[in-house]
Design an enzyme around this catalytic site. Sequence first.
Site, PDB file in Angstrom:
ATOM      1  CG  HIS B  67      -0.446   0.116   2.537  1.00 14.10           C
ATOM      2  ND1 HIS B  67      -0.260   1.340   3.137  1.00 14.10           N
ATOM      3  CD2 HIS B  67      -0.076  -0.804   3.455  1.00 14.10           C
ATOM      4  CE1 HIS B  67       0.206   1.154   4.371  1.00 14.10           C
ATOM      5  NE2 HIS B  67       0.339  -0.140   4.594  1.00 14.10           N
ATOM      6  CG  ASP B 169       2.673   0.950   7.931  1.00 13.26           C
ATOM      7  OD1 ASP B 169       2.264   0.504   6.848  1.00 13.26           O
ATOM      8  OD2 ASP B 169       1.986   0.948   8.964  1.00 13.26           O
ATOM      9  CD  GLU B 199      -2.824  -1.476   5.498  1.00 14.71           C
ATOM     10  OE1 GLU B 199      -2.751  -2.533   6.141  1.00 14.71           O
ATOM     11  OE2 GLU B 199      -2.511  -0.376   6.006  1.00 14.71           O
ATOM     12  CD  GLU B 200      -1.667   2.508   7.689  1.00 13.67           C
ATOM     13  OE1 GLU B 200      -2.287   2.011   8.645  1.00 13.67           O
ATOM     14  OE2 GLU B 200      -0.460   2.275   7.466  1.00 13.67           O
ATOM     15  CG  HIS B 308       0.920   3.255  12.687  1.00 13.63           C
ATOM     16  ND1 HIS B 308      -0.443   3.095  12.758  1.00 13.63           N
ATOM     17  CD2 HIS B 308       1.280   2.678  11.507  1.00 13.63           C
ATOM     18  CE1 HIS B 308      -0.871   2.439  11.685  1.00 13.63           C
ATOM     19  NE2 HIS B 308       0.155   2.172  10.920  1.00 13.63           N
TER      20      HIS B 308
END
Lengths: 344, 342
Positions: B67, B169, B199-200, B308
């Site tokens: 992603h 990420d 995606e998140e 994150h």
Amino acid sequence: MHLADARGVTGYESPAWDGVNSLFADLVDEIRRDPLGSAIMWKKGAAKEPPARIMFAAHLDEIGMIVSKIEDEGFLRIWMMGGVDRRILPSMEVTVHGRRDLHGVIGAIPPHLQDSSKKDKSWKWDELTVDCGMPADRLRELVRVGDVISFDRRAIGLANDRIAGKSMDDRAGIAVMYEAARELQKLSHDCDVFFVATVQEEVGYGGGITSTFGVMPDIGIAIDVGHGNMPGVPEHEALKLGGGPAISFGPHVHPHIFSKLKETAEDRGIPYQVEPGTSPRGTDAYAMQMTRSGVATGLLSVPLRYMHTSVETLSLGDVKKSGQLLAYFASAVDSRFREGLTCF
Amino acid sequence: MKDLVKKLSESFGPSGSEDQIRQIIRSEVEQYADEVRVDSMGSLICRVAPKAAAPGAAAKRIMVDAHMDEIGIVVSYIDDKGFLRFSPVGGLNPHVLLGQRVVFGNGVVGVFGTEKLDDIKDLKFDKMFIDIGARDRAEAQAKVRVGDAAVMLASFADMGCRVSGKAMDDRIACAVVIEAMRRSRPKLHEVYYVFAVQEELGLRGARTAAYGINPDVGIAVDVTLWGDTPEHAPFNVSLGGGAAIKAKDSSLIAHPAVKNLMIDTAEKNGIPYQLEVLERGGTDAGAIALTREGVPSGTISIPCRYVHTPAEMVDMGDVDACVRLLAAMVEELASPAGGGIL
């Protein structure tokens, strides 16, 4: 009981599949498995025009555990596959499905050695380990992180046609489909019937989602287990063991399917209970209902005590009656009923 | 490779606003793809045709996914003094934001401030605001509108064999996929390399991309957590331990055949690997697996510390192992044996 003893931890259902295959092989016209592993067992109907398609779904998978880490002292750290109640784990015997199956036990810190403030509290996952009695180097030859673990518990018979064992949730549903398939041999039916043993229900009904997409049914009925009566569970929240199948209603159920199941039970003199559904989620009925442009769904629950333990207890009479009800239902569905499903 | 990672890490692309990062990735991959398209959600889909058509049958489709979106914030209100209130985009911890800066798509920079708190434990998003240096609402509105998204402002740090930055990420996986595309050409079958959006926000881009592609097998590449810093919870993944092959997370039980093919492929090619059971978190493979009639799917994970936060850290040795494993998996799947899956 054989169905309940078979091992089929969610996502790793293949070991449980052979038994199902041999039960249904002579009762249906065609068996296939979809890419995720759900078994789709098709019994063709007698209709000349395109027949209505009924899908019965019971899930093949059972809750279990997975190896998350192998410690140098020779203990396996574990994590749940599906909703495992960790309070029941200490003193459980298990099978670790490594390169070969290994016996293991889940121990616990003895009360003598335990911090007194923790004595009344449930164990945390990182306090629970599996002991196979092996040193780490030998264990690492036979077991890998990601191998699954199942409960070692053979089903036993209790009095009054009751049985207790692991994974009655939802092998009871598979048994209901088997009874229905047998009963259907004696009946005529216009509609095509698909008996589907779904996978990965315990982790979000994945198999229910994908198999319904493939089957494209007009009608979908999930067969799962419902909470049985026992001390501590209010009467209005419990189903009566031995009281017959529970026909569910609510937003997850098409009103015509609910009425037709009730009507069929009354016509055939099958005792039944009704079960209000407070949430649309929680069973394959949700997965079926929301697939493609929507499926008219029903939900039949087999009353069961001690859900998600290794002594799930039910009445065999309820299983048999549930199967009969589904067979009579399938036999009574015709194209007129199907057309009526969009008439509100 | 580090230059690519730096470029991707520092680019702008919060979930739902992936235009800039999509352009950057597109310019990197266009030369390796036979066809590049963008679906209506915004995911970038690159088809690579096989060297030879599969004899007899139609070519099967292999979907590889990383992603391209990242976590961030979105402006929900601008007050009369020019301060911005905001909501998180994706899984963000308010404590991570203290002392940080954000940047909007147009380059406007803001810093986080907090209301008076009796206890730092009371810190929640609604006690925070963003200060973009505006003196009043009009000046703020000239720079930023309600609904605009921003990402953390953090520069890439090269620490030698490890690197750190924001949005590893999942930009580190985008880099892995781009590099694997460079290295491998499928013999049979088509490969669809997808750089997915959103995606998140719940694996949203991969879901529609997979429906459109209708693949026969799916591989997601994403970051996973770590278990090797002081007093960390037990977790079988270490930085520097190699590519992590996922067995389970909360979105997916890796298909046993795909997981086993990854293990066998790593062993055959001498690629360092570790096995991963992640208690919480998901990847796009969870969405791909439940597409249409189901797709056997698995995930290759890059171990990543401090996920994150603006200081996510990965090991370039692990990154290299993931590139090699992904390229080898594509070759196995695109061979006549189909890796035993196709």
